[in-house]
Write an enzyme that holds these catalytic residues in place. Structure first.
Site, mmCIF file in Angstrom:
data_model
loop_
_atom_site.group_PDB
_atom_site.id
_atom_site.type_symbol
_atom_site.label_atom_id
_atom_site.label_comp_id
_atom_site.label_asym_id
_atom_site.label_seq_id
_atom_site.Cartn_x
_atom_site.Cartn_y
_atom_site.Cartn_z
ATOM 1 N N VAL A 70 2.894 -6.449 3.367
ATOM 2 C CA VAL A 70 3.785 -5.724 4.275
ATOM 3 C C VAL A 70 5.176 -6.340 4.240
ATOM 4 O O VAL A 70 6.175 -5.651 4.409
ATOM 5 C CB VAL A 70 3.229 -5.651 5.724
ATOM 6 C CG1 VAL A 70 1.996 -4.777 5.799
ATOM 7 C CG2 VAL A 70 2.969 -7.016 6.304
ATOM 8 N N LYS A 124 0.392 -2.245 9.610
ATOM 9 C CA LYS A 124 -0.814 -1.541 9.189
ATOM 10 C C LYS A 124 -1.534 -1.119 10.467
ATOM 11 O O LYS A 124 -1.801 -1.942 11.345
ATOM 12 C CB LYS A 124 -1.725 -2.460 8.372
ATOM 13 C CG LYS A 124 -1.221 -2.763 6.987
ATOM 14 C CD LYS A 124 -2.270 -3.585 6.258
ATOM 15 C CE LYS A 124 -1.908 -3.847 4.836
ATOM 16 N NZ LYS A 124 -2.992 -4.578 4.131
#
Length: 128
Positions: free
Chosen positions: A73, A99
């Site tokens: 990420v 997420k």
């Protein structure tokens, strides 16, 4: 002056993750971007060309998220910040990538970064 422009809670499907099972399908991520935009000396005259267009920013975020598999990420957040800072009027970009479906007992897990354009100024988003 400085104007804060934002894209909030943009939910996209993207290929992200380091684990084997994450390489075979999309995951939902939620993206938030807050941009500190330098204002022009004169008024914008109610013209789109005079401001940073959030439609252009949202489209760029979608392209980055759809481009290719990324492991982290953090990497996705860096790439998003980079495209936001392509416009020289953007002084600072704060990007959060989460997420959404990682843990059943959490709304999300991710990272938030802040990146500055070439000329460092006082942090308009707070925190130093």
């Amino acid at each position: 002056g400085l104007r804060l422009m934002f894209i909030r809670d943009l939910v996209l499907a993207c290929r992200i993750g380091v684990y084997h099972h994450e390489r075979f399908g999309d995951q939902r991520v939620q993206i938030n971007a807050v941009l500190g935009v330098r204002e022009a000396a004169e008024p914008n005259g109610d013209r789109l060309a005079a401001v940073v267009c959030y439609d252009r920013i949202a489209s760029a975020i979608r392209r980055v998220a759809a481009a290719e598999h990324v492991n982290l990420v953090e990497t996705l957040a860096e790439r998003i910040a980079e495209v936001c800072l392509d416009d020289p009027r953007v002084a600072v970009a704060r990007v959060r990538v989460e997420k959404l479906d990682l843990y059943a007992d959490a709304a999300g897990a991710g990272v938030e970064i802040e990146r500055w354009n070439r000329i460092r100024q006082r942090n308009p988003l707070g925190g130093g």
